[in-house]
Design a protein around this motif. Structure first.
Motif, mmCIF file in Angstrom:
data_model
loop_
_atom_site.group_PDB
_atom_site.id
_atom_site.type_symbol
_atom_site.label_atom_id
_atom_site.label_comp_id
_atom_site.label_asym_id
_atom_site.label_seq_id
_atom_site.Cartn_x
_atom_site.Cartn_y
_atom_site.Cartn_z
ATOM 1 N N CYS A 279 0.841 -1.203 0.000
ATOM 2 C CA CYS A 279 0.000 0.000 0.000
ATOM 3 C C CYS A 279 0.873 1.248 0.000
ATOM 4 N N TYR A 280 0.695 2.093 -1.001
ATOM 5 C CA TYR A 280 1.298 3.421 -1.044
ATOM 6 C C TYR A 280 0.235 4.390 -0.540
ATOM 7 N N TYR A 281 0.567 5.186 0.452
ATOM 8 C CA TYR A 281 -0.477 6.003 1.064
ATOM 9 C C TYR A 281 0.051 7.383 1.439
ATOM 10 N N VAL A 282 -0.894 8.317 1.506
ATOM 11 C CA VAL A 282 -0.623 9.645 2.057
ATOM 12 C C VAL A 282 -1.412 9.732 3.352
ATOM 13 N N PRO A 283 -0.721 9.822 4.506
ATOM 14 C CA PRO A 283 -1.434 9.818 5.790
ATOM 15 C C PRO A 283 -2.162 11.129 6.033
ATOM 16 N N ARG A 284 -3.154 11.064 6.890
ATOM 17 C CA ARG A 284 -3.770 12.304 7.352
ATOM 18 C C ARG A 284 -2.751 13.096 8.166
ATOM 19 N N LEU A 289 0.297 9.895 13.180
ATOM 20 C CA LEU A 289 0.350 9.132 11.940
ATOM 21 C C LEU A 289 1.645 9.376 11.178
ATOM 22 N N ALA A 290 2.467 10.302 11.624
ATOM 23 C CA ALA A 290 3.724 10.586 10.931
ATOM 24 C C ALA A 290 4.720 9.439 11.092
ATOM 25 N N ASP A 291 4.563 8.620 12.115
ATOM 26 C CA ASP A 291 5.441 7.471 12.318
ATOM 27 C C ASP A 291 4.941 6.315 11.458
ATOM 28 N N PRO A 292 5.697 5.906 10.439
ATOM 29 C CA PRO A 292 5.226 4.855 9.528
ATOM 30 C C PRO A 292 4.928 3.535 10.228
ATOM 31 N N VAL A 293 5.697 3.185 11.247
ATOM 32 C CA VAL A 293 5.454 1.933 11.957
ATOM 33 C C VAL A 293 4.111 1.979 12.677
ATOM 34 N N ALA A 294 3.869 3.078 13.373
ATOM 35 C CA ALA A 294 2.603 3.230 14.083
ATOM 36 C C ALA A 294 1.434 3.214 13.106
ATOM 37 N N PHE A 295 1.610 3.872 11.956
ATOM 38 C CA PHE A 295 0.536 3.900 10.959
ATOM 39 C C PHE A 295 0.228 2.490 10.470
ATOM 40 N N ALA A 296 1.274 1.726 10.104
ATOM 41 C CA ALA A 296 1.076 0.383 9.560
ATOM 42 C C ALA A 296 0.327 -0.504 10.544
ATOM 43 N N ILE A 312 -4.841 -7.858 3.930
ATOM 44 C CA ILE A 312 -4.184 -6.757 4.626
ATOM 45 C C ILE A 312 -2.814 -6.549 3.994
ATOM 46 N N PRO A 313 -2.470 -5.353 3.546
ATOM 47 C CA PRO A 313 -1.137 -5.133 2.948
ATOM 48 C C PRO A 313 -0.016 -5.562 3.889
ATOM 49 N N ALA A 314 0.972 -6.223 3.325
ATOM 50 C CA ALA A 314 2.134 -6.645 4.110
ATOM 51 C C ALA A 314 3.182 -5.542 4.192
ATOM 52 N N ARG A 315 3.134 -4.601 3.253
ATOM 53 C CA ARG A 315 4.078 -3.482 3.260
ATOM 54 C C ARG A 315 3.301 -2.180 3.103
ATOM 55 N N TRP A 316 3.702 -1.184 3.876
ATOM 56 C CA TRP A 316 3.066 0.136 3.842
ATOM 57 C C TRP A 316 4.139 1.162 3.513
ATOM 58 N N ILE A 317 3.951 1.897 2.424
ATOM 59 C CA ILE A 317 4.960 2.848 1.973
ATOM 60 C C ILE A 317 4.356 4.251 1.970
ATOM 61 N N PRO A 318 4.738 5.092 2.924
ATOM 62 C CA PRO A 318 4.176 6.449 2.980
ATOM 63 C C PRO A 318 4.707 7.329 1.860
ATOM 64 N N ARG A 319 3.866 8.230 1.394
ATOM 65 C CA ARG A 319 4.233 9.168 0.333
ATOM 66 C C ARG A 319 3.789 10.573 0.732
ATOM 67 N N THR A 320 4.512 11.553 0.231
ATOM 68 C CA THR A 320 4.061 12.928 0.422
ATOM 69 C C THR A 320 2.998 13.291 -0.606
ATOM 70 N N THR A 344 11.720 10.513 6.326
ATOM 71 C CA THR A 344 11.065 9.528 7.176
ATOM 72 C C THR A 344 10.276 8.514 6.365
ATOM 73 N N THR A 345 10.234 8.692 5.056
ATOM 74 C CA THR A 345 9.452 7.809 4.215
ATOM 75 C C THR A 345 10.226 6.528 3.950
ATOM 76 N N ARG A 346 9.672 5.425 4.393
ATOM 77 C CA ARG A 346 10.314 4.146 4.144
ATOM 78 C C ARG A 346 9.255 3.060 4.135
ATOM 79 N N ALA A 347 9.598 1.920 3.529
ATOM 80 C CA ALA A 347 8.648 0.823 3.459
ATOM 81 C C ALA A 347 8.551 0.138 4.812
ATOM 82 N N ILE A 348 7.365 -0.082 5.291
ATOM 83 C CA ILE A 348 7.145 -0.743 6.563
ATOM 84 C C ILE A 348 6.485 -2.087 6.298
ATOM 85 N N SER A 349 7.093 -3.156 6.783
ATOM 86 C CA SER A 349 6.515 -4.481 6.641
ATOM 87 C C SER A 349 5.649 -4.779 7.851
#
Length: 366
Positions: A279-284, A289-296, A312-320, A344-349
Motif C-alpha cells: 500500500c502506497y499512502y498519504v497519511p492524514r 500518523l507521521a510514524d510509519p510503523v505506528a501507521f502500519a 491486509i497489505p504486508a508493506r506500507w509505503i508512505p508518500r508525500t 522519514t518515508t520508508r517501506a514498513i513491513s
C-alpha cells in the motif's frame, strides 16, 4: 470514434444541458475524451470555453481565483484533482452551476463534505470509458442521495445508452449480483484503430446486428434495488494472494474508510507464496500518523473488522503525494519511481503475525 458518438453524447440532457450562457472550463489534457464536453459542447451550444492553467503551475488558491474571476459555470474534473481541491477547501466549488467528477473511484467522505459545505448547484459523478464517449451513466450527489451509500454509485444510464451486467457465460445477472458491465448505444466506438484482435475482444454484438454493438468495459458492478448501478471493481485489478482472489480496489476502499489515509493505492508484489500486497499512502495530517510503523500497525488493526488477513497489505509505503498521469488519473506505473519522499518515508513491513491476523479464520463479508 465516429461523429455520431460525440453528437449522441452532447445531445444528452440528463447529464448537463449546456446553453449559450454557460462558461465551460477547459481543464483536462487535450488528448482526453473530456474535450468532447469542454470544447465541442461549448461550440455546439454557443457557450464560452474558459481555458484554465494547470494547478501545479499556479497553486490551488490562484487557480480557484481564476475560475471564479472568469465566471465558470460548468466544470469537469478528474476525481483525483477534484479530491485534491476538496481537501483544501470543501466549499471551493460553490460558485459553479454544475460540477462533474469522474475517472476514478471517489472518496465518498470527501464528496459528502462538499455536499454539506456550500456545494455547486449540481454535483455529479459521471462514469464512462473513453470507448463509449466520455460518460455513460450519471449520479446526482447530495447529502440525501449518499446517506445510505458506502461508495458513490455509478448511477443511471444517459438517454439512448444501454447498460447490462453479464456473467462469464454472457448471460444477464440478477439485480444485486455482480457482473461485467457492458455498454451499448450510439456513443459506442467502432473499435481500436489497426487492432482487429483487441476490437473483436472488447466490442461484441449480442444479437448479431449493428444496433446491438456493445463494449465490454472490464468493470464489475451490481444493480441496486433503486436501479442505480454500483461499481465493485476491475477485472484487471483482481489478483491472487496465496490462492485467494483479491480485488485491489476493495482493499483501497477499506483503507480509506479507516480515516487514517487521504489517499491509498494498493498493488501486488511478488508471485506464488511470496506474493503480497503493498500500500502506497498519504497519511492524514495527525501527528501520531507521521510514524510509519505506528501507521502500519494501526491501519492493519483497523482493517481486520472488514477483511481477512490475506487482504491486509504486508508493506506500507508512505508518500508525500501520489503521482498523476497527464489526464489526472493515478499513475500506478510510476508509484515507485516518480515520487520524491521525505527522509522519514520508508517501506514498513507488517505481516499477519505482527498484526494478530489470520488468513482463514475470518469471514470475508462482501
Amino acid at each position: 470514434m465516429p461523429h455520431r458518438a460525440a453528437r449522441a453524447f452532447l445531445e444528452t440532457t440528463r447529464l448537463c444541458q449546456l446553453t449559450e450562457r454557460d462558461r465551460i472550463a477547459w481543464v483536462t489534457n487535450p488528448a482526453s475524451d473530456a474535450l468532447t464536453l469542454e470544447v465541442w459542447g461549448s461550440l455546439m451550444t454557443g457557450g464560452t470555453v474558459v481555458v484554465l492553467p494547470l494547478i501545479a503551475e499556479v497553486g490551488i488558491d490562484a487557480w480557484l481565483a481564476k475560475m471564479r474571476g472568469a465566471g465558470v459555470t460548468v466544470m469537469f474534473l478528474m476525481t483525483p484533482l477534484f479530491e485534491l481541491i476538496a481537501r483544501e477547501d470543501s466549499s471551493a466549488f460553490a460558485s459553479l452551476d454544475t460540477l462533474i467528477f469522474g475517472g476514478d473511484a471517489a472518496n465518498i467522505e470527501l464528496v459528502r463534505q462538499v455536499c454539506a459545505n456550500a456545494p455547486p448547484l449540481r454535483l455529479m459523478q459521471g462514469y464512462g470509458p473513453t470507448e463509449t464517449t466520455v460518460f455513460t451513466t450519471y449520479f446526482d450527489c447530495t447529502t440525501t442521495s449518499l446517506a445510505d451509500c458506502d461508495r458513490v454509485p455509478l448511477g443511471y444510464p444517459l438517454e439512448r445508452y444501454t447498460v447490462q451486467l453479464l456473467d462469464n457465460a454472457g448471460e444477464l445477472v440478477r439485480p444485486g449480483e455482480i457482473g461485467e458491465l457492458y455498454i451499448g448505444g450510439p456513443g459506442v466506438a467502432s473499435g481500436y484503430f489497426a487492432q482487429e484482435e483487441l476490437t473483436a475482444q472488447k466490442f461484441v454484438r449480442r444479437d448479431g446486428d449493428d444496433s446491438s454493438l456493445m463494449y465490454r468495459s472490464g468493470d464489475l458492478a451490481r444493480q441496486r434495488a433503486d436501479g442505480a448501478y454500483e461499481f465493485v471493481g476491475r477485472l484487471d485489478r483482481q489478483v491472487k494472494i496465496r490462492g485467494f482472489r483479491v480485488d485491489l480496489e476493495e482493499v483501497e476502499r477499506v483503507i480509506l474508510a479507516t480515516g487514517l489515509a487521504i489517499v491509498a493505492v494498493v498493488e501486488k508484489s511478488g508471485e506464488g507464496q511470496s506474493g503480497h500486497l503493498v500500500c502506497y499512502y498519504v497519511p492524514r495530517y495527525d501527528r501520531h500518523l507521521a510514524d510509519p510503523v505506528a501507521f502500519a500497525l494501526e491501519a492493519s488493526k483497523a482493517m481486520t473488522a472488514e477483511l481477512p488477513g490475506y487482504m491486509i497489505p504486508a508493506r506500507w509505503i508512505p508518500r508525500t503525494n501520489i503521482p498523476l498521469t497527464g489526464n489526472g488519473k493515478i499513475d500506478r506505473k510510476h508509484l515507485t519511481t516518480s515520487v520524491k519522499v521525505t527522509s522519514t518515508t520508508r517501506a514498513i513491513s507488517c505481516n499477519a503475525d505482527q498484526a494478530g491476523l489470520d488468513d482463514t479464520g475470518r469471514e470475508h463479508a462482501r
